[in-house]
Design a protein around this motif. Structure first.
Motif, PDB file in Angstrom:
ATOM      1  N   ALA D 213     -29.337   7.674-101.514  1.00  0.00           N
ATOM      2  CA  ALA D 213     -29.445   8.814-100.611  1.00  0.00           C
ATOM      3  C   ALA D 213     -30.537   9.404 -99.962  1.00  0.00           C
ATOM      4  O   ALA D 213     -30.683   9.397 -99.042  1.00  0.00           O
ATOM      5  CB  ALA D 213     -28.748   9.912-101.644  1.00  0.00           C
ATOM      6  N   THR D 216     -31.564   6.738 -97.575  1.00  0.00           N
ATOM      7  CA  THR D 216     -30.413   6.868 -96.397  1.00  0.00           C
ATOM      8  C   THR D 216     -31.101   7.773 -95.437  1.00  0.00           C
ATOM      9  O   THR D 216     -31.011   7.554 -94.143  1.00  0.00           O
ATOM     10  CB  THR D 216     -29.044   7.088 -96.827  1.00  0.00           C
ATOM     11  N   LYS D 219     -34.219   6.670 -93.685  1.00  0.00           N
ATOM     12  CA  LYS D 219     -33.778   5.523 -92.709  1.00  0.00           C
ATOM     13  C   LYS D 219     -33.327   6.209 -91.135  1.00  0.00           C
ATOM     14  O   LYS D 219     -33.583   5.599 -90.301  1.00  0.00           O
ATOM     15  CB  LYS D 219     -32.689   4.644 -93.369  1.00  0.00           C
ATOM     16  N   ALA D 220     -32.485   7.415 -91.676  1.00  0.00           N
ATOM     17  CA  ALA D 220     -31.976   7.828 -90.323  1.00  0.00           C
ATOM     18  C   ALA D 220     -32.913   8.264 -89.498  1.00  0.00           C
ATOM     19  O   ALA D 220     -32.827   8.524 -88.252  1.00  0.00           O
ATOM     20  CB  ALA D 220     -30.937   8.959 -90.717  1.00  0.00           C
ATOM     21  N   ARG D 243     -35.822  -2.419 -99.442  1.00  0.00           N
ATOM     22  CA  ARG D 243     -35.208  -3.425 -98.994  1.00  0.00           C
ATOM     23  C   ARG D 243     -33.836  -3.623 -98.922  1.00  0.00           C
ATOM     24  O   ARG D 243     -33.413  -4.223 -97.925  1.00  0.00           O
ATOM     25  CB  ARG D 243     -35.963  -4.690-100.084  1.00  0.00           C
ATOM     26  N   GLU D 244     -33.243  -3.097 -99.948  1.00  0.00           N
ATOM     27  CA  GLU D 244     -31.770  -3.204 -99.986  1.00  0.00           C
ATOM     28  C   GLU D 244     -30.931  -2.264 -99.145  1.00  0.00           C
ATOM     29  O   GLU D 244     -30.151  -2.560 -98.473  1.00  0.00           O
ATOM     30  CB  GLU D 244     -31.345  -2.880-101.388  1.00  0.00           C
ATOM     31  N   LEU D 245     -31.549  -1.291 -98.762  1.00  0.00           N
ATOM     32  CA  LEU D 245     -31.080  -0.267 -97.416  1.00  0.00           C
ATOM     33  C   LEU D 245     -31.645  -0.724 -96.314  1.00  0.00           C
ATOM     34  O   LEU D 245     -31.438   0.006 -95.274  1.00  0.00           O
ATOM     35  CB  LEU D 245     -31.263   1.166 -97.963  1.00  0.00           C
ATOM     36  N   ASP D 246     -32.682  -1.731 -96.310  1.00  0.00           N
ATOM     37  CA  ASP D 246     -33.134  -2.148 -94.962  1.00  0.00           C
ATOM     38  C   ASP D 246     -33.894  -1.053 -94.232  1.00  0.00           C
ATOM     39  O   ASP D 246     -33.538  -0.769 -93.029  1.00  0.00           O
ATOM     40  CB  ASP D 246     -31.886  -2.515 -94.072  1.00  0.00           C
TER      41      ASP D 246
ATOM     42  N   MET E   1     -24.810   8.206 -91.777  1.00  0.00           N
ATOM     43  CA  MET E   1     -25.254   8.070 -93.081  1.00  0.00           C
ATOM     44  C   MET E   1     -24.542   8.279 -94.045  1.00  0.00           C
ATOM     45  O   MET E   1     -24.304   7.889 -95.149  1.00  0.00           O
ATOM     46  CB  MET E   1     -26.376   9.417 -93.118  1.00  0.00           C
ATOM     47  N   GLN E   4     -22.988   5.383 -95.209  1.00  0.00           N
ATOM     48  CA  GLN E   4     -23.847   4.459 -96.152  1.00  0.00           C
ATOM     49  C   GLN E   4     -23.954   5.000 -97.735  1.00  0.00           C
ATOM     50  O   GLN E   4     -23.964   4.338 -98.440  1.00  0.00           O
ATOM     51  CB  GLN E   4     -25.314   4.618 -95.561  1.00  0.00           C
ATOM     52  N   VAL E   5     -23.975   6.254 -97.714  1.00  0.00           N
ATOM     53  CA  VAL E   5     -24.007   6.843 -99.190  1.00  0.00           C
ATOM     54  C   VAL E   5     -22.687   6.892 -99.781  1.00  0.00           C
ATOM     55  O   VAL E   5     -22.538   6.458-100.915  1.00  0.00           O
ATOM     56  CB  VAL E   5     -24.245   8.385 -99.204  1.00  0.00           C
ATOM     57  N   ALA E 125     -30.692  -7.324 -98.442  1.00  0.00           N
ATOM     58  CA  ALA E 125     -29.494  -6.529 -98.139  1.00  0.00           C
ATOM     59  C   ALA E 125     -28.731  -7.446 -97.228  1.00  0.00           C
ATOM     60  O   ALA E 125     -29.479  -8.144 -96.355  1.00  0.00           O
ATOM     61  CB  ALA E 125     -29.852  -5.218 -97.560  1.00  0.00           C
ATOM     62  N   VAL E 127     -27.024  -6.689 -93.877  1.00  0.00           N
ATOM     63  CA  VAL E 127     -26.860  -5.670 -92.908  1.00  0.00           C
ATOM     64  C   VAL E 127     -25.705  -5.912 -91.997  1.00  0.00           C
ATOM     65  O   VAL E 127     -25.397  -6.954 -91.321  1.00  0.00           O
ATOM     66  CB  VAL E 127     -28.020  -5.819 -92.102  1.00  0.00           C
ATOM     67  N   PRO E 130     -24.108  -0.765 -88.943  1.00  0.00           N
ATOM     68  CA  PRO E 130     -25.263   0.194 -89.298  1.00  0.00           C
ATOM     69  C   PRO E 130     -25.405   0.297 -90.733  1.00  0.00           C
ATOM     70  O   PRO E 130     -26.391   1.101 -91.329  1.00  0.00           O
ATOM     71  CB  PRO E 130     -24.556   1.738 -88.796  1.00  0.00           C
ATOM     72  N   PHE E 131     -24.737  -0.402 -91.575  1.00  0.00           N
ATOM     73  CA  PHE E 131     -24.857  -0.305 -93.066  1.00  0.00           C
ATOM     74  C   PHE E 131     -25.569  -1.515 -93.853  1.00  0.00           C
ATOM     75  O   PHE E 131     -25.589  -2.585 -93.340  1.00  0.00           O
ATOM     76  CB  PHE E 131     -23.510  -0.429 -93.806  1.00  0.00           C
ATOM     77  N   ALA E 132     -26.284  -0.954 -94.542  1.00  0.00           N
ATOM     78  CA  ALA E 132     -26.991  -2.098 -95.415  1.00  0.00           C
ATOM     79  C   ALA E 132     -26.611  -2.264 -96.834  1.00  0.00           C
ATOM     80  O   ALA E 132     -26.261  -1.343 -97.540  1.00  0.00           O
ATOM     81  CB  ALA E 132     -28.674  -1.814 -95.635  1.00  0.00           C
ATOM     82  N   SER E 134     -26.912  -3.605-100.269  1.00  0.00           N
ATOM     83  CA  SER E 134     -27.907  -4.568-101.295  1.00  0.00           C
ATOM     84  C   SER E 134     -27.148  -5.355-101.738  1.00  0.00           C
ATOM     85  O   SER E 134     -25.961  -5.498-102.402  1.00  0.00           O
ATOM     86  CB  SER E 134     -28.260  -3.340-102.304  1.00  0.00           C
TER      87      SER E 134
END
Lengths: 308, 238, 236, 395, 284
Positions: D213, D216, D219-220, D243-246, E1, E4-5, E125, E127, E130-132, E134
């Motif tokens: 979170a 995230t 990132k935004a 890395r996982e969330l780029d 966002m 993503q969460v 990840a 991609v 907009p979402f990554a 993992s």
């Protein structure tokens, strides 16, 4: 009635000796004894709620931490003298007990235990979060260690008070009513005992000591941070002390505190890498081999009164 | 009485320190229905629990098809062919009817035997077949009782002990259950039951025992006890 | 004119899941009388007790005690209003001594409470065991202890759940005599009992429950010959 | 005449008195409480090894003041409360001749109260929090000495490097503990000073390993720089989850933990381009640094971390001050420590009147092809930083 | 966002659900809260770590091995210690398993040191818009989903699995059915430990591991089973996903520091309104 004389004379003699001890002791001696007092306060207080009513508080250190922070904030931000701050630490713990006791004491068995465990985690998180007041992760620094000996006496007095309070409760009908909750809560209610109120009273009483001890410890250590005043291990240690000594007795928590603290201190010095392993083994052994504790076993075997 | 399947001799015991049985003897022969009656507190259920090993007697022995079984655990007795249906329509409420029955056959390894047992139970209790996919907790009381009995039949036991099969059931189901017990006897099962509904139970029984305060009081053919006014007096005094 | 009832239950109903344990029972208890509540196993006697004493919440109906509504109150409130009870399965406080078991239930002055408790213990011949843990007493002794524990609060209405079970004959006679004395002192007693000799010899009015319903009410002699009652017990 | 003679006599007696008991006393015992178990166990054990090697080296060179040196170490389980008690034990029960600092700022902050009370000099090699040393006038501390650079400077290299390359926005995250908070607030100040915009700042609790979170949110905001004031576990978790969330800042750096060999062992190539701050590197051109590195590896079977080096150096600094004072007397050792300027394997040592470190330089490195390459400050840099950090999908 | 969460929450929620299912099984069948559940997970993580780094096995192939090893560890623990506190007051079982937990953690520190370890495999990840996503978390999600599914298949379709459910519904009737309840306890404890081990193995590939990693998992698992309803096994699924979402959303709108507070407050609130959890379950 020589038995009664001995029963009064022995603690009095010990108390006198302890009162005179700082005059001859090393700094460490005073500090270690101060720790024993602290553990007596904590174990004795846990005994009041869990030993008597059977409601297992698995997060009792929360009151210690609450008292530590309440006291430390008053001392560091408002410049209060430590004695007054310590008393307010006790009050703060009671207020916390009042707020959470009302909902949580309605939970039964493991649910209550885990709710208390969670409370402790939550308090730590909250203390970290509201850093304006608490310093957050920076912790709070307090004046240096100039009051160890007065704190020794106040902590000792608190320990004596907890023991005396336990004695008074156990020998009173209030104490008996608390025990009926442990023995059979349904029957207790059917006999006209307002169990909810009694549980709450016991809970409030069990919070005072840890609150005061928390504030005193904060002052004496000169520095507190969220991680160091809300450790689960402290709750477990106080439980094991009570269990080892004998829950529901007056002197059980004292015995447990002294024996376990001394053991830990000795083991610590000698075997730094394995002491948690030993502590784990002690817990398992106490639970399996002597769930009634030393005094509990003696009490049953020799039909001793509950006030041992 | 050398053809006895099960014999309990002079059982004394109860819960913990409290004795409920003060010397109860019971026996049942192959193919019989034996009924045990008596007012509350007579020790009927306690006697059954002692026989099937939930309780350990202080003295006395239990012999099942020639072997002493005193104090052997219930799950081991089941493997020897002694089934027990406890009081109170006890089923696994969150499991389906079918699963409950399968659990009854827990000790049976061969799928073919389980299938055969299932067929027999469904034949005896068609309603269980209809409701086989339903959760047992949603059945009516009578259906739950049939399920509990059916479950005990799954091992094809040589003897079934039933504790108060009609307890708490509506009259319609009481009739049904007793009809089913009769059918079971005709199908060759050996039954021993504790019953509160003495009239019904005695009517179908080959032999019967009446207990009072943990002791044998009367014994004889079911119809004889049914006709005996002394037996009735056990219940309501006077 | 009949005196106002001690306890009045109207159309009380209690369900557990799909089972109706008590189904629209109405009872009326007059002061200073001994009532019996009988019925086969599972007929709802204990559930009725639990509803009266607040251990279970009732689904429908009402319970009035001394003209005051008591349903919906907590068990301890009901007990403090003057309804005392014993339990079918003994519920003494095992790790309290016999004396403490009595002392704990009253708020009277300690000296007075102690005197009263000792008198009650003497009455059931447990005074020699007053410092023994209740859990160490025999079954019968625990039963008696539970009985006198109820008396400690001096309740106006006493509910006894199988008081005679497991008590030996001589003690039982004392116990029954005590119940009569209580009645003579103006107490009302409602007892569940399986021992019919006790019920018939002691009770003035008997209520019979079957499948949660009240099927008969009357003097013991009448009840004994009531066809429905015999049927309920003996089957049909 | 008589007064002179008397003076000489007294001096002579003093020498005798000072000399004789020394031989009778046996070894000099130096006490410390260290985090051998608990959360800081790994770092505390490295520090312990640093102490051990230092004592060994001192003894091979004939000891201190002609006496052997012996180490008395207890485990404080990484908790300040225990450390306080243990220092009290060391000083009043074991009566050690000197003490060395524990691991971590919180534990030092608590323990220093004891050493001040007993007027014991404590060289605290692994306390980087300014507030331990810089105190309000009425709460001054006199006997505690800093060895490493303050926490506030940890992220200076990263911020400076980024600012020089024209990056504008910074996100700062930190563990919610004494040291990390200081490092983060230092970074905020530095960034503002360099005209950068701090677009995000958030703390996370100690022990946290799920940063989804948090990242995230970062990132935004697409910050140019992500500066993380971390310990080890969180540094690793944060990097992996970036890395996982780029999450793709142009520069990303951590504080403590990033410099441990395990950081790369754990993250493998994901550690590439990550900036880290360190108080010390084996490759830095400090005297005897290589020898120390080799000796340490031989002694303990693994490479030293900066905690090892700081421990080693802190111990040497204390020994040097004792040597110069010619006594273990705290006030005389203190005087020496205040004026001492020393260059050890760890770099410069010099403190101000508060015992606060002013000479030691923190360095910023970047992981490049599996090696930590010092990239900042320029005078110690061995290579240029690889800039900007490419997005994860282009590596 | 938020999207993503939510994704992150569901991904970690599946892992919570699987690990918590183990705790729920033990609680359902034996009425014990196994505080050592997290440390058992830690042992599973180390098993995978050593197999995959020392023997160079694909970490995902080691999951079944970790499960088997921890099944054995669980069985030994049950047979030597835990069975002694079945039916004992909750204080005994809480403390006993806590003692075991401390001992396991310390043993791990002695044997494996407290160094952080990790299995580096399949990092990065996918991609999607907009979402990554993992990679390791997606794989963990798939594994957790599959293993949880298998566990439910086992519970629902095999004789032993049904016997476990039966025992948790009524020990007495289970005995009447000829089920050896002692053996069921043993299998349940082993199975629960295996589920924890699977969690540990997957975590080892996602984040790094160290001996003290387990404690928070015990607490989280407990939250999950209370949210879902203790003793209600499908409830663990709901509870797991819910906890994952609560944590992530709370971290998004508040801070990471407060996510635990939110989860706890919710827990107490739910317990007060529905003492048996959201989906209901057995009361103690």
């Amino acid at each position: 009635m020589s038995g009664r004389h001995v029963a009064l004379a022995a603690p009095a003699a010990v108390a006198l000796a302890l009162a005179a001890y700082p005059a001859v002791a090393s700094g460490y001696g005073v500090r270690a004894t101060l720790q024993v007092f602290m553990w007596i306060v904590l174990a004795g207080s846990w005994n009041l709620i869990s030993g008597l009513t059977g409601y297992v508080s698995f997060g009792h250190v929360a009151f210690f931490g609450a008292g530590a922070y309440a006291g430390a904030i008053l001392m560091s931000k408002a410049g209060w003298p430590w004695l007054a701050a310590a008393l307010v630490g006790g009050v703060a713990a009671v207020v916390l007990a009042l707020v959470i006791g009302y909902p949580c004491l309605r939970l039964k068995g493991p649910y209550f235990a885990i709710a208390m465990l969670g409370l402790n985690e939550v308090l730590r998180a909250l203390v970290s979060y509201f850093e304006g007041l608490t310093g957050g992760g920076n912790g709070l620094s307090l004046p240096t260690l100039d009051a160890t000996i007065p704190i020794y006496y106040v902590m000792g007095l608190t320990a004596v008070t907890v023991i005396a309070l336990t004695y008074l409760i156990i020998t009173s009908r209030f104490g008996l009513r608390l025990m009926t909750i442990r023995e059979d809560e349904v029957a207790a209610e059917a006999m006209g005992i307002d169990t909810a109120r009694h549980k709450l009273y016991a809970f409030l009483l069990s919070a005072v000591g840890p609150g005061i001890a928390g504030a005193l410890t904060a002052r004496d250590q000169g520095y507190i941070e969220p991680i160091s005043v809300f450790p689960l291990a402290t709750t477990i240690t106080m439980i094991v002390m009570v269990l080892f000594g004998g829950k529901g007795t007056v002197w059980g928590p004292v015995l447990g505190a002294v024996v376990l603290f001394v053991t830990q201190e000795v083991v610590w010095a000698r075997y730094p890498y394995v002491h948690p392993l030993l502590f784990g083994a002690i817990i398992v052994a106490v639970v399996l081999l002597m769930p009634r504790g030393v005094l509990g076993i003696l009490q049953i075997r020799y039909r001793l009164p509950r006030t041992i | 009485m050398s053809t006895q399947l099960l014999t309990a001799y002079e059982l004394v015991g109860g819960y913990g320190a409290i004795d409920i049985l003060h010397g109860v003897s019971l026996s049942v022969g192959v193919g019989e229905i034996v009924t045990v009656i008596g007012p509350n507190g007579a020790g009927k259920s306690t006697a059954f629990k002692t026989i099937v090993g939930f309780l350990r007697p202080k003295s006395g022995r239990v012999v099942f098809s020639g072997e002493e079984i005193t104090g052997i655990r219930p799950d081991l007795l089941l493997r020897r062919g002694l089934a027990y249906v406890p009081q109170g329509r006890l089923v696994f409420p969150q499991m389906t009817v079918l699963e409950n029955l399968e659990m009854g056959a827990y000790t049976v390894a061969e799928p073919a035997r389980v299938a055969a047992a299932l067929a027999r139970v469904y034949e005896l209790f068609p309603v269980l077949f209809e409701r086989r996919r339903q959760k047992a907790g949603t059945l009516s009381g009578g259906e739950q009782q049939m399920l509990a009995i059916g479950r005990a039949l799954m091992t094809a036991p040589r003897l079934i002990l039933l504790d108060e099969p009609s307890l708490g059931l509506s009259p319609k189901f009481v009739t049904l259950i007793f009809d089913k017990l009769g059918e079971m006897k005709r199908a060759g099962y050996t039954l021993m039951l504790v019953e509160q509904n003495a009239a019904r139970a005695l009517a179908i029984a080959d032999r019967a025992y009446a207990l009072e305060l943990g002791r044998n009081r009367f014994e004889g053919p079911g119809t004889a006890l049914l006709a005996d006014p002394e037996v009735k007096r056990l219940y309501l005094g006077g | 004119m009949a005196s106002p009832p001690v306890l009045e239950i109207e159309r009380l109903r209690k369900r557990f899941g799909g089972v109706t344990a008590v189904d629209g029972v109405s009872l009326r208890l007059e002061p200073a009388r001994i009532y019996g509540l009988i019925g086969p196993n599972g007929s709802g006697k204990t559930t009725l007790f639990n509803c009266i004493t607040g251990v279970e919440r009732l689904d429908e109906g009402r319970v009035h005690f001394g003209g005051e509504r008591v349903h919906g109150l907590r068990p301890w409130e009901i007990a403090q209003k003057g309804i005392g009870r014993t339990f079918q399965v003994i519920r003494v406080f095992p790790e309290l001594s016999a004396l403490e078991n009595l002392l704990v239930v009253t708020r009277d002055r300690l000296a007075a409470a102690r005197e009263r408790a000792l008198r009650l213990l003497r009455f059931v011949k447990l005074d020699g065991l007053r410092d023994e843990y209740a859990g160490n007493l025999s079954y019968g002794q625990q039963k008696l202890l539970e009985f006198v524990r109820v008396l400690m609060r001096d309740p106006a209405l006493i509910l006894l759940d199988e008081p005679a079970a497991g008590v030996n004959r001589t003690l039982l006679n004392d116990l029954l005599e005590a119940v009569r004395q209580l009645r003579d002192r103006g107490k009302t007693i409602l007892l569940v009992e399986h021992d019919m000799k006790v019920v018939m010899g002691l009770c003035e009015t008997v209520f019979v429950l079957d499948h949660g319903e009240k099927i008969a009410e009357g003097a013991p002699g009448v009840i004994q010959t009531d066809e429905r009652v015999i049927e309920a017990y003996f089957g049909r | 005449m008589t007064t002179k003679a008397l003076g000489a006599l007294i001096t002579a007696m003093g020498v005798v008195a000072g000399g004789l008991p020394a031989e009778a006393q046996g070894p000099i015992r130096i006490g410390a409480s260290l985090s051998l178990t608990g959360t800081y166990a790994k770092l505390g054990r490295n520090q312990h090894e640093g102490y051990k090697l230092c004592v060994k080296d001192l003894n091979t060179k004939g000891g201190l003041l002609g006496r052997k040196v012996e180490l008395v170490v207890y485990d404080d389980q990484s908790t300040p409360a225990t450390a306080v008690r243990l220092y009290e034990k060391l000083i009043t029960e074991d009566r050690v001749d000197g003490v060395m600092g524990p691991y971590s700022s919180p534990v030092t902050e608590a323990s220093v109260n004891v050493t001040e009370k007993y007027k014991k000099v404590m060289v605290a090699p692994l306390a980087a929090t300014t507030s331990i040393f810089k105190r309000p006038p009425d709460k001054k501390r006199s006997y505690v000495f800093m060895v490493i650079s303050p926490a506030e400077e940890y992220l200076e290299g990263l911020i400076d490097t980024a600012a020089k390359r024209g990056l504008k926005t910074v996100a700062i995250v930190n563990e919610d503990t004494l040291f990390s908070k200081a490092a983060a607030s230092g970074a905020v100040e530095l960034a503002k000073k360099r005209g950068m915009q701090v677009v995000f700042q958030e703390a996370y609790p100690k022990g946290n390993t799920d940063f989804s979170a948090l990242l995230t949110k970062v990132k935004a905001l697409t910050p140019d720089v992500l500066a993380a004031a971390t310990y080890f576990d969180d540094a690793v978790a944060l990097t992996r989850q970036m890395r996982e969330l780029d999450v793709n800042p142009k520069a990303y750096g951590v504080t403590v933990g990033g410099d441990l060999p395990e950081f790369y062992d754990t993250l493998k190539t994901n550690a590439e381009y990550v900036y880290g701050a360190t108080q010390w590197e084996p490759v830095l051109p400090y005297p005897n640094n290589t020898e120390f590195f080799e000796a340490y590896k031989k002694e303990f079977g693994h490479e030293p971390s900066y905690h090892s080096a700081a421990g080693y150096a802190g111990c040497l600094i204390y020994a040097e001050a004792v040597k110069r004072a010619g006594t273990l007397d705290a006030d005389r050792v203190r005087e020496q420590l205040l004026k001492l300027e020393m260059r050890t394997i760890f770099g410069e040592y010099k403190v101000d009147a508060d015992g606060f470190q002013v000479a030691h330089k923190i360095v910023t490195f970047q992981w490049q092809e599996g090696r930590k390459v010092v990239v900042w400050p320029d005078e110690l840099a061995l290579a240029k930083p690889r800039f900007p950090t490419p997005p994860w999908n282009q590596r | 966002m938020l999207g993503q969460v939510v994704i992150s929450g569901i991904l970690s929620g599946a892992l919570y659900a699987m690990v918590a299912l183990g705790l729920a099984l033990i609680f359902g069948v034996m009425r014990i809260i196994n505080v050592a559940h997290g440390p058992l997970l830690m042992l599973g993580a180390y098993t995978t770590y050593f197999l995959s780094t020392v023997l160079d096995v694909n970490p995902y192939l080691t999951v079944p091995v970790s499960m088997a090893v921890l099944f054995a560890v669980g069985v030994v623990l049950e047979r030597t210690l835990v069975f002694r506190v079945v039916d004992a007051p909750e204080l005994s079982s809480l403390l006993l398993t806590f003692g075991v937990s401390i001992a396991l953690v310390n043993l791990a520190q002695l044997l494996f040191t407290s160094d952080l370890r990790s299995v580096e495999y399949l990092t990065g990840a996918w991609v999607v818009g907009p979402f990554a996503l993992s990679k390791t978390r997606v794989v963990a999600f798939v594994f957790a989903g599959t293993l949880t599914g298998l566990a439910f298949l086992f519970l629902g379709w095999t004789k032993l699995g049904k016997a476990i459910r039966a025992t948790s519904q009524s020990r007495e009737v289970a005995m009447v059915c000829g089920i050896d309840v002692q053996r069921i306890h043993l299998v349940t404890f082993g199975l629960a430990s295996a589920l924890a081990a699977a969690g540990g193995a997957l975590i080892a590939v996602i984040v790094a591991i160290q001996p003290e990693m387990g404690q928070t998992w015990t607490f989280k698992s407990f939250l999950v089973i209370v949210l879902g309803g203790a003793g209600n096994y499908p409830g663990a699924l709901l509870g797991g996903i819910l906890l994952g979402l609560i944590e992530q959303v709370a971290s998004l709108f508040l801070t990471t520091q407060l996510s635990e507070v939110v989860a706890y407050v919710l827990l107490v609130a739910i317990l007060l309104v529905r003492p048996t959890g959201l989906l209901g379950g057995r009361q103690t």
